[in-house]
Design an enzyme around this catalytic site. Structure first.
Site: not given
Lengths: 587, 587
Positions: B139, B163, B238, B286, B424
């Site tokens: 491949h 492809h 997320r 994130c 956070y």
């Protein structure tokens, strides 16, 4: 016992040393009164907790506690003192005063020889000479008194206004040993030559000089953090060229290059009266601050700055934005042009002036707070700081805050000056002088997160009996990013404690948080922590975090660069813990 | 020999394996022609240097060179491919196709058992089953083919448009071994339940799932950096709650709270037609990206993200600023209010919705580029990314980029949501769950400088005979600060080399530098360096620098925090150097 002597000075003057000591040995009552009155005075600025600390201080550690208290009080009072008073005080240094006593006459040379406890510590004040050797250990401000050894007290007392009280003069008078010669008192006024630096201004003797011509100097770290607003006299000086003599009457500020606009030529008076006066408290930092730490990894080119090429002041002046608007700037101009260049009036022998530029969007932003400042800490700019007008670009490296500003040019290009193009840029540690391509890196503008420890200093000794250690320092970040936390470690970075942040003079109400992106001023910080048991050495480390949560890199080598700029790794200070003598004898 | 087999597939179809091998062993002429045509095709996107590399590749290293070339070409083509085509391709996965041959019928379970070279590598494509075990080593894209093992090829081919050429299908057809059962082809369409997550969308099988409900997943790092613009299908997901089903016809966006203004209720059509459409390329990250590295220091709370909770996309929509102006916002409002809150349409069983807020000055800044986005990479937002409307706050932590946006509230206060107030936020390593005071730290907004190594991956083997190693990764900084340099070390950080930065799809003209403070998109980077002699292991390290010269901290422990956010220490990957077999025999 030492407290007794100090307090005694408040009530009794002019005794010979032998008499004084004898008297004090039996003087129980006056001492108690004196301690009480000191407590009352300190209580007003320090609150209950500190008074509590004082109560504890009657043990063997009382001197440390007392020093901390009085140094703190000094900082508070110094802020309240109007700066013009301090200038006046400094000016009196060279005023001849007729000798008023029959004591010996000493030359400055003789005084200068006495700079240590071993050789004796002599100082001068208003033309008199004092031998304060015995007082050094009693000085409530600690060892800082030695900064004045061999020289004049006036510039230091100007910084610490706690001294401007009658009883301080009374204490001093006890140590008088002679008069300074009239010649020496006049000499400092008479230095003239063809040296281009001969007209440079007088500087504060506490400054640590990195280069005399051009003048580059920083304050000792242990006095840097005594004031939230750095007194102008000890604000770090970073000159690239001789200080130009600018006549404020003939001064003109040229403004050019605004597309579709007009050129302006503004007098100082016009700048002051045609535009609103705007005041900003902003920290300036040299790109080379803490370069000495990089030099320890591998030699770099540049002045060997310690940790104090950073200071904080209030600046007042016209907004650059307002002046550009007056020159015809409109927001569409931002499509055609992107830099604002500044040219100083300081120049080398070929006439090349200092120059730099900043991005246009910073210059014209409502929130950029870029000033054409004509005042520093409430007074005309001092000569070393750009009299009569300098640029203040808050959040941006010192090098773009052009002093003695002569010209502003709006342009498609950055400044072509050496300092914009081939200096003040950061590179990989892999880049050396053979491979460096200055075009490959952007000119430094905003600076990264920074912090350092101002107290204790490297090599200091902490007494085991003190049981705790107080660590102080500063923290600041560029681009208006607010410092939100400082972590302090006593064990080289293995464990951490969070320091108290201070965003105004000590004892004052903390300033409210600045608007987002406009935190231009540093924070001072302090941590008092128990001394870790057993260890004989502390490796004190600090690291700061800003509100974009950028943090300082751990170590110097990976950020080393050939110009030694942007040195912002964790700051480390090693101090020795001294065991109690009794304990040592037992061991 | 392997090249011969691959090229042969371009011209000859449907041979049995035994025939094919025999034929190819003597097929000199077609191979030369084939190699020439491949060179011509690659040359158009890679230029002369790469052709030169191909010439060298006839030696023992040719397979590595070929893989690199084709992977690179794939990335270029993938960018050019219109995304709707890829979506259509993905959609065909579950379309039943009548078996067209007499080959055996296999269930998905049987296919799934074949996921390794040892067990056989089976894949499905349009209802047919292929045993590609022998093809794995041939491949051109290398081991990435194993990501599809046991599953469908379609979602991967959608990512790598190289492809979508007839000869690729021809090669594949040679490996066909059966048909997928009709039941399995239909099954995926029929999953329904009362599970609130049952209506969550299909996801790409390459994603590494950190949590299924709610869905949180990241792409494998080695495919993350194949595209400058991350295809939506593998963009990290997320979600805090189930994906809401939003009817675009009845959708309304509420806008409230502008002092002196009006409330708005905008349909999707109004949002699209009443406001100018603005497009921004922006990276989202994130806050917990790279949390797994903190977990290795000491357990934290949160999803165990690797290094790929970060992706880059183009976003189009109305400017938040324009919508607030329509609601009556005027600059004086900034004196009375300072936050803009967002509420999502995703909610838990109690009806609590996801929420967050950003500072008002970011929301209304001309240069803030905050979008109410309805398109991602040129198409309607995918369900997982907030269909029909999400906030995109460039330069700001993912958590404030609220998806499935229902309401905007201008307010004096930050959002009261759990995620703004008690999550956070960053803390000192000294802070634990017993002592944490969430009020003491600011909500994360701008993120700090970040970078990571995507190739090679941890534990990879580099052949000594390759003589060099190629390292790839990403770098990004918050607040619009542009990445200006990435340093790479092969020896754990002792010496460094500077990587090449890439700010567009590979082979395309590099994008011009963004205006200052508006560098919202990441940079990919790459370094090919000689393999250091002797060593048997490389400790590859990267660290990035932004244009405020912020740098990453060296190590994880000193920035460890109880929520495992803001993990941006130097990224480290260890790989083994495998000596040549001949050399090993000699030793």
């Amino acid at each position: 016992m030492l407290l007794l002597r100090h307090c005694r000075g408040l009530t009794r003057v002019g005794l010979l040393k032998t008499q004084r000591v004898q008297l004090l040995q039996g003087a129980a009552l006056p001492v108690a009164v004196c301690a009480g009155s000191l407590c009352a005075r300190w209580g007003s600025s320090h609150g209950g907790h500190k008074s509590g600390q004082y109560q504890r201080s009657h043990g063997p550690n009382w001197r440390h506690a007392l020093a901390g208290l009085l140094a703190g009080t000094g900082a508070v009072l110094a802020y309240g003192l109007h700066h013009s008073q301090t200038e006046q005080a400094a000016a009196t240094i060279v005023q001849p005063i007729a000798p008023a006593s029959s004591l010996p006459i000493y030359t400055q040379d003789e005084v200068t020889k006495h700079r240590s406890v071993e050789e004796g510590v002599w100082v001068t004040y208003k033309g008199s000479v004092y031998d304060i050797t015995e007082f050094v250990s009693m000085h409530p401000g600690g060892d800082k008194i030695l900064l004045a050894a061999g020289g004049a007290l006036e510039p230091f007392w100007a910084l610490y206004a706690v001294h401007s009280q009658d009883h301080v003069l009374e204490i001093l008078s006890e140590y008088k040993v002679g008069e300074l010669s009239a010649e020496d008192r006049l000499m400092q006024q008479s230095v003239k030559s063809t040296d281009p630096y001969s007209t440079d201004p007088e500087r504060h003797p506490a400054l640590r000089i990195n280069s005399l011509k051009p003048f580059n100097a920083e304050p000792p770290p242990e006095i840097l953090s005594d004031n939230y607003i750095t007194p102008s006299a000890i604000f770090f000086k970073r000159n690239h060229l001789p200080v130009p003599q600018v006549d404020p009457k003939s001064y003109r500020l040229q403004v050019e290059g605004v597309p579709g606009g007009v050129s302006l030529s503004l007098s100082l008076e016009e700048l002051k009266t045609h535009f609103p006066k705007h005041t900003v408290t902003a920290t300036l930092q040299c790109a080379g601050n803490r370069r000495s730490e990089m030099n320890k990894v591998k030699q770099v080119k540049g002045l060997n700055w310690g940790i104090a090429a950073i200071s904080n002041a209030t600046w007042s002046g016209a907004r650059l934005k307002d002046v550009l608007l007056a020159a015809g700037y409109r927001s569409e101009v931002a499509q055609q042009t992107s830099h604002v260049q500044f040219e100083g009036l300081d120049s080398d022998v070929t006439g090349t002036t200092y120059g730099a530029s900043i991005p246009l969007n910073k210059a014209v932003s409502e929130e950029g707070d870029v000033l054409l400042a004509y005042q520093m800490n409430g007074e005309d700019l001092p000569a070393d700081h750009g009299y009569p007008v300098r640029v203040v670009v808050p959040g941006t490296v010192g090098a773009r805050n052009v002093k003695w500003l002569g010209k502003i040019i709006v342009s498609e290009e950055e400044s072509s000056s050496h300092w914009q193009q081939n200096d003040y840029k950061g590179f990989s540690p892999a880049t050396d002088w053979d491979t460096v391509d200055f075009k490959s890196a952007p000119a430094i503008q905003e600076l990264p997160i920074q912090s350092a420890i101002t107290q204790p200093v490297e090599g200091a000794v902490v007494e085991r009996s003190a049981e705790e250690v107080t660590v102080k320092g500063y923290a600041w970040s560029g681009g208006g990013r607010e410092v939100v936390r400082v972590d302090v470690s006593l064990d080289g970075g293995r464990t951490w404690q969070v320091a108290q942040l201070q965003s105004s003079e000590k004892g004052q109400v903390p300033a409210p948080s600045p608007p987002p992106g406009r935190a231009w001023a540093w924070k001072l910080w302090e941590l008092t922590a128990p001394l870790p048991p057993v260890v004989q050495e502390l490796e004190i480390v600090c690291k700061a975090v800003d509100n974009s949560y950028n943090m300082q890199p751990d170590s110097v080598a990976p950020i080393w660069n050939l110009r030694g700029v942007l040195s912002n790794a964790w700051h480390r200070v090693k101090v020795t813990v001294k065991e109690d003598e009794e304990k040592q004898k037992l061991l």
